[in-house]
Every structure is written in C-alpha cells, then in structure tokens.
Design an enzyme around this catalytic site. Sequence first.
Site, PDB file in Angstrom:
ATOM      1  N   GLN A 125      37.293 -14.900  -1.575  1.00  0.00           N
ATOM      2  CA  GLN A 125      36.283 -14.593  -0.558  1.00  0.00           C
ATOM      3  C   GLN A 125      36.652 -13.365   0.267  1.00  0.00           C
ATOM      4  OE1 GLN A 125      33.293 -15.997  -0.215  1.00  0.00           O
ATOM      5  NE2 GLN A 125      33.685 -17.451  -1.850  1.00  0.00           N
ATOM      6  N   CYS A 139      32.613 -26.718  -3.707  1.00  0.00           N
ATOM      7  CA  CYS A 139      33.922 -26.853  -4.366  1.00  0.00           C
ATOM      8  C   CYS A 139      35.041 -27.045  -3.357  1.00  0.00           C
ATOM      9  CB  CYS A 139      34.244 -25.660  -5.260  1.00  0.00           C
ATOM     10  SG  CYS A 139      33.157 -25.520  -6.666  1.00  0.00           S
ATOM     11  N   LYS A 144      32.759 -12.268  -7.498  1.00  0.00           N
ATOM     12  CA  LYS A 144      32.515 -12.480  -6.060  1.00  0.00           C
ATOM     13  C   LYS A 144      32.457 -11.156  -5.310  1.00  0.00           C
ATOM     14  CE  LYS A 144      33.110 -17.140  -5.877  1.00  0.00           C
ATOM     15  NZ  LYS A 144      34.141 -18.063  -5.442  1.00  0.00           N
ATOM     16  N   ASP A 146      44.775 -16.889  -2.066  1.00  0.00           N
ATOM     17  CA  ASP A 146      43.516 -16.909  -2.800  1.00  0.00           C
ATOM     18  C   ASP A 146      42.575 -15.918  -2.110  1.00  0.00           C
ATOM     19  OD1 ASP A 146      40.881 -17.401  -3.522  1.00  0.00           O
ATOM     20  OD2 ASP A 146      41.051 -19.592  -3.434  1.00  0.00           O
ATOM     21  N   HIS A 193      39.656 -24.288  -1.779  1.00  0.00           N
ATOM     22  CA  HIS A 193      38.718 -24.480  -2.894  1.00  0.00           C
ATOM     23  C   HIS A 193      39.406 -25.376  -3.927  1.00  0.00           C
ATOM     24  CE1 HIS A 193      36.497 -23.183  -6.540  1.00  0.00           C
ATOM     25  NE2 HIS A 193      35.559 -22.719  -5.736  1.00  0.00           N
TER      26      HIS A 193
END
Length: 406
Positions: free
Chosen positions: A203, A364, A226, A200, A123
């Site tokens: 998600q 993104c 999220k 990260d 991202h």
Amino acid sequence: MKAKFAEIREQFPILRQEENGQSLVYLDNGATSQKPERVIKAVDDYYRWQNANVHRGVYGLSERATELYEGARETARQFLNAKSTREIVFVRGVTEAINLVAQSWARANLKAGDEVIITEMEHHSNIVPWQLLRDQIGIRLSVLRINQKGEVCLNALKGMVSEKTKLLAVTQMSNALGTINPVKEMAEIARSVGAKVLVDGAQATPHMQVDVQDIDCDFYALSGHKMYGPTGIGVLYAKEALLEAMPPYQGGGDMIYSVTFDKTEYNVLPYKFEAGTPHIEGAIGLGEAMKFLQDIGLDEIAAYEAELLTYATERLKEIDGLKVIGEADNKGGVVSFVIDGVHPHDMATLMDQDGIAVRASHHCAMPVMQHFNVPATIRASFGVYNNFADIDRLIDSLNEAKDMLL
Ligand SMILES: *Cc1c(COP(=O)(O)O)cnc(C)c1O
C-alpha cells in the site's frame, strides 16, 4: 495541483468508460489500481516489437528484451533506493515475496521457539506464511496489538522484543485502515535485539516516497498492480548479504550456473531467486509505472491524496450513523466505514448502480475486523486519478442507498 491531477486522470483510458450508464468512479485502489496509457503501451510495445526470452539469446531481439527487463530492475533499484540491482528480485507480488522470505530465509535461519512478530493490522499475506512456518518448524508467532484508532504503540513493541525475536514483519500502510506505520522506528527497535525486519510495501509504494536504506529494513515487498503497473509482478528487495546466504526458493532454468545430476551450482544474485522464464512484460510495465509515479512526484501524490482523504472524511462524518473505522493520526488515502443498520455488501451493491466502485469486505485482514467487532467495512481508497467530484458522487450515492436500505 488540481489541474495537474486532472491531466493525470486523462491518461487512464478505463476511466472514460461508463458503468451502469454512469461515468465510473473508481475507489477501489486498495485492491488494485488502474493503468495509465504509458504502462499499457510499454506492455503492448514489448509484444509487438521486443518479445523474446531473456538472458539466453545471442540475437538482437533477445538482447533487446534482456536490456528492457534489466532496465526495469535498475528502475526498481532507484525507486526503492536500494544499493544494488543484485538486491532486486522480481516475484509475483507481495504474497510471493513474503512466502519466499518465510520458506528460504526463515526456514534456514529460524528454529523452534524463535519468534516472529507481526501486527494486528497485517494483510493475510503477512500472517498465513508465518503460520505455515509455525506449523512446519515450531516458530512462535506474536502479534503486536493496535489501539482503537488503529495504531501500533512503539512502547508496546519495545516491551515485546527479546533475544528470541528474529523477525519483525510489518506493513508500512494498512489496506484496511489506512494507518501509516512508523516502520523506521519499529525497525530500530527490532534491530536492538538483533532481529531482521520485513516491510510489506503493497500500500505504501503507490502513495509515498520509499527509501529502503533510510528505513534500514532487511526485506521490502511490493506489488506492481497496486501501483499502476501490471498484475503478477512485484519486487522483493533484500540486503545483498542475506540473499547471498539464503538457499534458492524454487529450482529450474535461469537460476543455475551449471547443472549435472550430482551437483548444481546456482546463478549469481538476483537470478538465483528467479527460476524459470520470468514475467518479462510485467517487469517492463512495472518499471514504466515506477517512472510514471516518479514523474508526478511521490511527495506531491502524498499531498494531493491527503487533501482527498481530509475532504472525504469530513463529508462522510456528516452522514448519520456512519462510523469511520481507523482514525490513525498518520493515515494514507484509505477510508473504511460502517453505517448503523446497513450491511456493507448491500450498500456497495446499490452504489455500483451509480457507477461507484468501492469495496465491501474484510479486505484480507479479518483480524482487523475482529478487533473493531465488525464483519466487514465499506472502503473507499484513493489514487492519483481521483478528485473531489468523485467524493461528492460517493457521498450522494451513499445517502441515496442509505435511504433505500433503512
Ligand atoms: C494487496 C496487499 C497484499 C498482497 O498483495 P498481492 O499483490 O495480492 O500479492 C499484501 N499486503 C497489503 C497491505 C496489501 O494491500
């Protein structure tokens, strides 16, 4: 399992709304999730009954607010299986978490020529902070490429790392492709040359069980919005010894122990990294969202969403001229696709008329679009409230829109 998730869907008031005269089919969970009643209530209760600044007051209300805020930190510790709440820093989200690591840890520890490795599927929030640092102090930013299925290759990473490599920064799950990366194995490769590892988790956290000690990463970032929590709140997990040695990212109230004009002593962890009045109700709402996910069970969520993904992928592939972008062997509930001769934005606009919320964009992750040589994709991304009927409506709407556009 279907009945259990049908009951879960009932807990989301926004889904009872109509869009363009049709019941809403929300398939943009990769961008943000909807909020269950209990998260909305936790935030509402805070403002009705518990609002005060934290860590300051000696009066009961402030003590209650502090207890709730710190209770959310303990919930986040458990959620990630961190060793200590001192390793849980509340931030605005993944974007701020990564910028914090770049500007505090990396700026203090890296020098010109040192290497940061990211992957081609990151991202923008895991690309641009490293480019800023590259321009500021001359680090080298290297990119681990992906194959045509949208996967990284562990052997390629092995061949890439060297004693110059100081950090591997990688997403656990791609928002654009759905690919789930083998972060534990990648971390091991990075550690073999003494590099640190940042994951990260924007998600991954709504979709699967995460254990930072098992991954053995140094940094882990998540965003509340999220994962069925509020916007503007997230967590940076970092190993305590690293945080201890890192300089503060921002200065102000709450992050200090004592201040004179000559010298300021910083507060203990994690407060050293939480300057100013925090997003108190955000943290409380995030804690509630984490409990919501744990009460359902993350393994059960992963299994249910895998069924949705399989069904959606099969049905989509029946459509003439449709190409799925991202076909990794290990994939979460995201399906990106393009249709010959149809612009994704036109398609998504027509689908909105049917009450279907999907995203048509570069998500993104422009380098991913460049890799697959498409300007954008249409993306359907699933959450706990989606069901097979949502996918049927998606397919019907796609077919109708396609007839209109071609
Ligand atoms: C959404 C997302 C981010 C950015 O999260 P913010 O909440 O916007 O800070 C980073 N990485 C991935 C994979 C994402 O999906």
